[in-house]
Design a protein around this motif. Structure first.
Motif, PDB file in Angstrom:
ATOM      1  N   PRO A   5      -8.414  -2.905   1.670  1.00 46.31           N
ATOM      2  CA  PRO A   5      -8.712  -2.202   0.416  1.00 46.31           C
ATOM      3  C   PRO A   5      -9.925  -1.295   0.576  1.00 46.31           C
ATOM      4  CG  PRO A   5      -9.534  -4.444   0.314  1.00 46.31           C
ATOM      5  CD  PRO A   5      -8.760  -4.337   1.598  1.00 46.31           C
ATOM      6  N   GLU A   6      -9.993  -0.272  -0.279  1.00 39.21           N
ATOM      7  CA  GLU A   6     -11.156   0.610  -0.268  1.00 39.21           C
ATOM      8  C   GLU A   6     -12.369  -0.091  -0.899  1.00 39.21           C
ATOM      9  OE1 GLU A   6     -10.235   4.439  -1.974  1.00 39.21           O
ATOM     10  OE2 GLU A   6      -8.196   4.309  -1.191  1.00 39.21           O
ATOM     11  N   THR A  26      -3.755   6.856  -6.198  1.00 42.63           N
ATOM     12  CA  THR A  26      -4.346   5.631  -6.727  1.00 42.63           C
ATOM     13  C   THR A  26      -5.247   4.980  -5.693  1.00 42.63           C
ATOM     14  OG1 THR A  26      -2.413   5.210  -8.124  1.00 42.63           O
ATOM     15  CG2 THR A  26      -3.854   3.352  -7.676  1.00 42.63           C
ATOM     16  N   ARG A  69      -7.035   2.308  -3.454  1.00 37.84           N
ATOM     17  CA  ARG A  69      -6.537   1.017  -2.998  1.00 37.84           C
ATOM     18  C   ARG A  69      -7.596  -0.033  -3.308  1.00 37.84           C
ATOM     19  NH1 ARG A  69      -5.498   2.712   1.484  1.00 37.84           N
ATOM     20  NH2 ARG A  69      -6.993   1.643   2.818  1.00 37.84           N
ATOM     21  N   VAL A  99      -3.898  -2.902  -6.156  1.00 35.86           N
ATOM     22  CA  VAL A  99      -2.776  -3.249  -5.281  1.00 35.86           C
ATOM     23  C   VAL A  99      -2.711  -4.748  -5.048  1.00 35.86           C
ATOM     24  CG1 VAL A  99      -2.684  -1.015  -4.149  1.00 35.86           C
ATOM     25  CG2 VAL A  99      -4.156  -2.806  -3.214  1.00 35.86           C
ATOM     26  N   ALA A 150       0.830  -1.200   0.000  1.00 39.91           N
ATOM     27  CA  ALA A 150       0.000   0.000   0.000  1.00 39.91           C
ATOM     28  C   ALA A 150       0.868   1.254   0.000  1.00 39.91           C
ATOM     29  CB  ALA A 150      -0.935  -0.007   1.212  1.00 39.91           C
ATOM     30  N   ALA A 176       2.267   2.178  -3.464  1.00 41.94           N
ATOM     31  CA  ALA A 176       1.338   2.619  -4.497  1.00 41.94           C
ATOM     32  C   ALA A 176       1.314   4.138  -4.564  1.00 41.94           C
ATOM     33  CB  ALA A 176      -0.063   2.094  -4.194  1.00 41.94           C
ATOM     34  N   LEU A 190      -4.782  -6.021   3.981  1.00 41.09           N
ATOM     35  CA  LEU A 190      -4.510  -4.961   3.016  1.00 41.09           C
ATOM     36  C   LEU A 190      -5.459  -3.777   3.197  1.00 41.09           C
ATOM     37  CD1 LEU A 190      -2.971  -4.058   0.457  1.00 41.09           C
ATOM     38  CD2 LEU A 190      -4.674  -5.304  -0.889  1.00 41.09           C
TER      39      LEU A 190
END
Length: 293
Positions: free
Chosen positions: A93-94, A31, A33, A53, A24, A27, A91
């Motif tokens: 992520p969004e 950008t 995630r 990612v 993360a 990146a 991770l």
């Protein structure tokens, strides 16, 4: 450590979390995630300049999709059908992007992050228009609608230019991919390859039925008698290329092919605009005479 000790599990979880944090951090700041189980979504995100990612089966992506390549920092989520949920959660992520074929995983994935399902190859839909819609949807999702519009325009301009490079009367093509030594996927209506052939003004010799993804799984004997030039899309299953019998039925098909059979590198047959451009580029280059400029 004693058998059953929780310490190895805690160590692995900590290591997965550290790796996810490093990914993360590497990146670009602007950008989103995103994580995805679907290679078509992954290739399109890369083409939009916003690579995910994390992607399922990264090594297999490079074997079957080829290009656009995933960044080296991309985290591997394990199997597409059985992703590593611990790694995915670490991770943070969004969003998690899937296609409808992974819909059964939605309840588990939704505990980690919002899940977005983006369809492609829907029954009864025009494949090319649906690829355009998918590209625009992803462009909105990553807040780069202009990049999506540019990708659509550049893809269609590229195919128009490639069409102008073709001879006036190329032979019909028969596009196949080996599943084992005796069976192939043969590509036709409803699929990516057919959509590209249509844009290039090329005829497909396969008039038989196809499934929702634009192919039919047949024995190679089903190809006998078709007047066409063979196009084989790699990869070959392990050991198949070496075991194809030049003196057998495949050898006969090669012999009667209208021109030397064309062998193309891996191209994701269930892909979107990046795969379409790659297929068109490789195919037209192979169809041109050796002395073409």
């Amino acid at each position: 450590m004693f058998p059953g000790s929780p310490r190895p599990r805690r160590a692995l979880t900590w290591l997965a979390g550290l790796l996810a944090a490093l990914v993360a951090a590497a990146a670009p700041a602007d950008t989103p995630r995103l994580a995805t189980l679907d290679w078509t979504l992954a290739e399109t995100l890369v083409a939009l300049g916003t690579p995910p990612v994390a992607v399922a089966q990264v090594e297999a992506y490079h074997a079957w999709v080829g290009k656009p390549a995933l960044p080296a920092r991309t985290l591997n989520l394990g199997l597409r059908s059985q992703p590593n949920l611990e790694r995915l959660a670490s991770l943070a992520p969004e969003r998690i992007l899937i296609s409808p074929m992974f819909a059964n995983l939605t309840p588990r994935l939704a505990r980690i992050a919002p899940v977005v399902s983006l369809p492609l190859y829907s029954p009864g839909r025009d494949t090319w228009e649906e690829m355009r819609e998918l590209t625009r949807s992803l462009g909105r999702l990553v807040e780069r609608p202009e990049a999506a519009s540019r990708l659509i325009e550049e893809t269609e301009a590229r195919l128009d230019a490639l069409r102008r490079r073709l001879d006036d009367s190329p032979p019909p093509l028969l596009v196949v991919q080996f599943m084992d030594r005796r069976h192939v996927r043969v590509f036709g209506d409803n699929g990516l390859f057919q959509a590209v052939l249509d844009h290039l003004g090329l005829d497909n010799a396969w008039r038989g039925p196809t499934n929702a993804w634009g192919f039919s799984l047949v024995g190679i004997e089903a190809l006998a008698g078709l007047d066409a030039r063979l196009v084989v899309v790699e990869p070959y299953p392990a050991g198949v290329r070496e075991r194809l019998d030049d003196a057998g039925l495949w050898g006969h098909l090669v012999e009667v092919s209208r021109g030397a059979p064309i062998v193309l590198p891996p191209i994701w047959s269930f892909g979107a605009l990046p795969a379409a451009t790659r297929f068109a580029d490789r195919l037209v280059s192979a169809l041109e005479p050796d002395d073409a400029a």
